[in-house]
Design a protein around this motif. Structure first.
Motif, PDB file in Angstrom:
ATOM      1  N   VAL A 110      -1.517   2.050   2.483  1.00  0.00           N
ATOM      2  CA  VAL A 110      -1.268   1.726   1.072  1.00  0.00           C
ATOM      3  C   VAL A 110      -2.477   0.992   0.501  1.00  0.00           C
ATOM      4  O   VAL A 110      -2.936   1.288  -0.603  1.00  0.00           O
ATOM      5  CB  VAL A 110       0.016   0.884   0.936  1.00  0.00           C
ATOM      6  N   ASP A 111      -2.999   0.041   1.282  1.00  0.00           N
ATOM      7  CA  ASP A 111      -4.187  -0.693   0.838  1.00  0.00           C
ATOM      8  C   ASP A 111      -5.319   0.261   0.485  1.00  0.00           C
ATOM      9  O   ASP A 111      -5.940   0.155  -0.568  1.00  0.00           O
ATOM     10  CB  ASP A 111      -4.680  -1.621   1.958  1.00  0.00           C
ATOM     11  N   TYR A 112      -5.567   1.207   1.380  1.00  0.00           N
ATOM     12  CA  TYR A 112      -6.694   2.122   1.176  1.00  0.00           C
ATOM     13  C   TYR A 112      -6.438   3.045  -0.011  1.00  0.00           C
ATOM     14  O   TYR A 112      -7.354   3.345  -0.786  1.00  0.00           O
ATOM     15  CB  TYR A 112      -6.951   2.946   2.448  1.00  0.00           C
ATOM     16  N   MET A 113      -5.204   3.491  -0.143  1.00  0.00           N
ATOM     17  CA  MET A 113      -4.882   4.340  -1.292  1.00  0.00           C
ATOM     18  C   MET A 113      -5.103   3.559  -2.587  1.00  0.00           C
ATOM     19  O   MET A 113      -5.642   4.075  -3.565  1.00  0.00           O
ATOM     20  CB  MET A 113      -3.430   4.820  -1.208  1.00  0.00           C
ATOM     21  N   ARG A 114      -4.682   2.296  -2.557  1.00  0.00           N
ATOM     22  CA  ARG A 114      -4.874   1.461  -3.741  1.00  0.00           C
ATOM     23  C   ARG A 114      -6.355   1.283  -4.059  1.00  0.00           C
ATOM     24  O   ARG A 114      -6.752   1.331  -5.221  1.00  0.00           O
ATOM     25  CB  ARG A 114      -4.245   0.089  -3.520  1.00  0.00           C
ATOM     26  N   VAL A 115      -7.136   1.095  -3.002  1.00  0.00           N
ATOM     27  CA  VAL A 115      -8.576   0.915  -3.219  1.00  0.00           C
ATOM     28  C   VAL A 115      -9.160   2.143  -3.914  1.00  0.00           C
ATOM     29  O   VAL A 115      -9.934   2.030  -4.861  1.00  0.00           O
ATOM     30  CB  VAL A 115      -9.287   0.630  -1.877  1.00  0.00           C
ATOM     31  N   GLN A 255     -12.131  -6.269   2.566  1.00  0.00           N
ATOM     32  CA  GLN A 255     -13.050  -6.757   3.597  1.00  0.00           C
ATOM     33  C   GLN A 255     -13.468  -5.650   4.558  1.00  0.00           C
ATOM     34  O   GLN A 255     -14.456  -5.790   5.269  1.00  0.00           O
ATOM     35  CB  GLN A 255     -12.434  -7.945   4.349  1.00  0.00           C
ATOM     36  N   ASP A 256     -12.746  -4.529   4.571  1.00  0.00           N
ATOM     37  CA  ASP A 256     -13.086  -3.425   5.473  1.00  0.00           C
ATOM     38  C   ASP A 256     -14.252  -2.584   4.970  1.00  0.00           C
ATOM     39  O   ASP A 256     -14.750  -1.731   5.687  1.00  0.00           O
ATOM     40  CB  ASP A 256     -11.883  -2.480   5.649  1.00  0.00           C
ATOM     41  N   ASN A 293     -11.936   6.700   6.367  1.00  0.00           N
ATOM     42  CA  ASN A 293     -11.211   5.867   7.329  1.00  0.00           C
ATOM     43  C   ASN A 293      -9.736   5.727   6.981  1.00  0.00           C
ATOM     44  O   ASN A 293      -9.084   4.775   7.386  1.00  0.00           O
ATOM     45  CB  ASN A 293     -11.834   4.464   7.380  1.00  0.00           C
ATOM     46  N   MET A 294      -9.242   6.644   6.186  1.00  0.00           N
ATOM     47  CA  MET A 294      -7.860   6.536   5.740  1.00  0.00           C
ATOM     48  C   MET A 294      -6.892   6.500   6.931  1.00  0.00           C
ATOM     49  O   MET A 294      -6.825   7.439   7.718  1.00  0.00           O
ATOM     50  CB  MET A 294      -7.530   7.740   4.844  1.00  0.00           C
TER      51      MET A 294
END
Lengths: 406, 168
Positions: A110-115, A255-256, A293-294
């Motif tokens: 979810v974090d990555y999708m949001r990004v 941070q990733d 990196n999803m």
């Protein structure tokens, strides 16, 4: 007749420095050169601005009061209408604020999708701002090119959430649906062709002599003054301060990612323009990293108390029906507490100060709206400059009326 | 942001203001200190010019209305940020609604100008020595402070909306 006009015009220009007659000029609230509802009462000596007095509030909609009567999930559409050039960032910021208050940890996916969504929104916002800076200097071509690219971003939003401008995208806990194939295809295509088109725009404008003469040293602000005025975002970075919420207080797994924070030096229109140009490239970079990196998994986190169940389950399963009913009626368990959560909006630090008394609506919700805070520096920035530079300064500050007036 | 830094801020404040400091808490990791309204300018000035702490960025300023708390109905909330050390600090000053007066921070922060006007506009907080304390988002002829809790959002004369049926 035309001869007379020309002569009169010539007289106007020459009188500028001679008799020093001061005129009061009402720029706005509706004026073709201001992008939004801004009024500035200017005291001018010919073309030169002596004093400016902004009046704001023309599209005030009392969002903070409205929010005190709305359940948490119904506040997302209000946030759309703050900075409407990058609504998804506002939406995500709000979801994260509620998640912080309720103690929800969303999954990495979810974090990555949001990004990805947030960075697309940032690109769209910066494209609008920078191409409009071009328009205000007389370069309309770049604007027409870049609005086509923005259109492609809006189509991607449409594929994910069905809306384009006021997106109401995502939910507390994740997304309403996973990225559809259409979105992936469009994003893929965008990542392939956008950099080339953007380079074209860049080469039309950035090192263009006419453009540079026009924007360098227009509406500058020093770092110290910018900080004192509460500047954040690209405007502060243009003045040389490398403050970015994404790096200083990372949220949503920022941070990733590896990315550069571009900074300027003089804080003038050119620096603001350049910072945005570079940020667009960095945003692309972040999107690529997020795609590569999803993490695997679902597009939402298992928080049935907050996240609406899929509609077909509502018709079949009792639990889903109960949760659906409770969320729609605004009966979600929200702890009492107060929380401040900030995200890096496209034009600065967008903060949500939320106080909950445990009830179904916020007790108090205050939006820290970046442009409301930095727009008050505008009179200082344009004092002594030419009227045409004032227009340029405003558009390069990326002041969005919806956010300004809340 | 670490607890160590929070302790540092608290120690510095305690050393300078001692008994004047009110309750201290850390909701969701953000250090929150209550201070008497009369000392707000001293505290802001001290934090801004403190060589180690450098809490010199005013992130946000707003007010909250607590009608059930007599004598402390209006809370003025300051969010400070030290960009050098990445410390955030929330200051709260409580005011009685009968006399909601607090010193203006405009001398220290130009950013406070409109934030204070907004706070005045919606809560009627009177910032003394503010250069231009007028309404900012609402119209000048308005004669009440709309974000105070006594003003219901919806028109109270309406009877077509029964709260019981909306879970409110």
């Amino acid at each position: 007749m035309s001869e007379l006009n020309i002569r009169n015009g010539a007289q106007l220009v020459s009188s500028e420095t001679i008799d020093g007659e001061i005129a009061v000029l009402n720029l706005g609230p509706t004026h073709p050169a201001t992008h939004g509802v801004f009024q500035n009462i200017l005291k001018v000596d010919g073309e030169r601005i002596l004093e400016a007095e902004p009046t704001i509030g023309y599209i005030h909609r009392a969002f903070e009061k409205l929010a005190e009567r709305r359940p948490y999930n119904q506040i997302t559409p209000i946030t759309d209408r703050l900075n409407y050039c990058s609504s998804p960032i506002n939406n995500m910021g709000w979801h994260m604020t509620v998640e912080k208050l309720a103690g929800i940890e969303v999954s990495k996916r979810v974090d990555y999708m949001r990004v990805i969504i947030m960075e697309l929104a940032r690109i769209a916002d910066h494209l609008v701002c920078n191409s409009v800076v071009g328009v205000d200097t007389g370069a309309l071509t770049g604007f027409t090119y870049m609005f086509q690219e923005r259109e492609r971003i809006y189509e991607m939003f449409e594929a994910v959430c069905g809306a384009r401008l006021t997106t109401n995208i995502g939910r507390i806990g994740g997304f309403e649906r996973d990225f559809p194939e259409e979105f992936k295809r469009k994003l893929d295509d965008f990542l392939k062709t956008f950099p080339k088109n953007f380079d074209e725009f860049d080469s039309l404008v950035t090192r263009n002599r006419i453009f540079m003469d026009r924007v360098i040293k227009a509406g500058p602000i020093a770092a110290e003054r910018a900080l004192n005025y509460g500047f954040t975002g690209p405007n502060l970075r243009a003045a040389g301060v490398d403050y970015d919420v994404r790096v200083m207080n990372p949220y949503s797994s920022y941070q990733d990612f590896e990315f550069i924070i571009p900074v300027g030096k003089d804080g003038d229109t050119y620096d603001r323009f350049m910072v945005r140009q570079h940020e667009i490239r960095e945003s692309l970079n972040i999107i690529r990293q997020a795609l590569d990196n999803m993490p695997a998994g679902k597009h939402y986190t298992e928080v049935p108390d907050y996240y609406l169940p899929p509609k077909d389950e509502v018709y079949k399963s009792m639990e889903a029906l109960i949760y659906h009913f409770k969320i729609v009626m605004g009966e979600t368990p929200i702890p009492a507490g107060e929380v401040y959560h900030a995200v890096e909006g496209a034009n600065g630090e967008l903060g949500y100060y939320l106080i909950s008394d445990g009830g179904r609506t916020p007790y108090r919700l205050h939006f820290r709206r970046p442009c409301f805070i930095y727009y008050q520096a505008y009179p200082e920035m344009i004092q002594g400059s030419l009227l045409s530079d004032a227009v340029l300064t405003m558009s390069s500050m990326n002041v969005i009326a919806g956010e300004l007036d809340a | 942001m670490t607890n160590n830094q929070h302790q540092q801020v608290l120690d510095a404040l305690q050393q300078r203001f001692g008994a004047d400091l009110g309750s201290v808490s850390e909701p969701y990791g953000l250090l929150t200190v209550e201070i008497p309204a009369t000392r707000i300018l001293d505290v802001l000035d001290f934090l801004k010019n403190h060589e180690q702490l450098r809490l010199d960025f005013l992130t946000d300023l707003c007010a909250v209305h607590y009608p059930e708390d007599p004598g402390r109905e209006i809370a003025v909330v300051y969010h400070l940020h030290s960009m050098v050390h990445n410390i955030r600090l929330r200051l709260k000053a409580f005011l009685p609604i009968s006399n909601p007066e607090i010193a203006s921070a405009t001398k220290l922060y130009s950013a406070a100008n409109w934030m204070e006007r907004e706070t005045y506009d919606f809560y009627g907080v009177l910032f003394t020595n503010h250069p231009d304390l007028r309404r900012i988002l609402n119209m000048d002829s308005m004669d009440y402070f709309p974000l105070r809790k006594e003003y219901a959002l919806e028109d109270e004369t309406r009877n077509d909306k029964d709260d019981r049926f909306f879970g409110r």
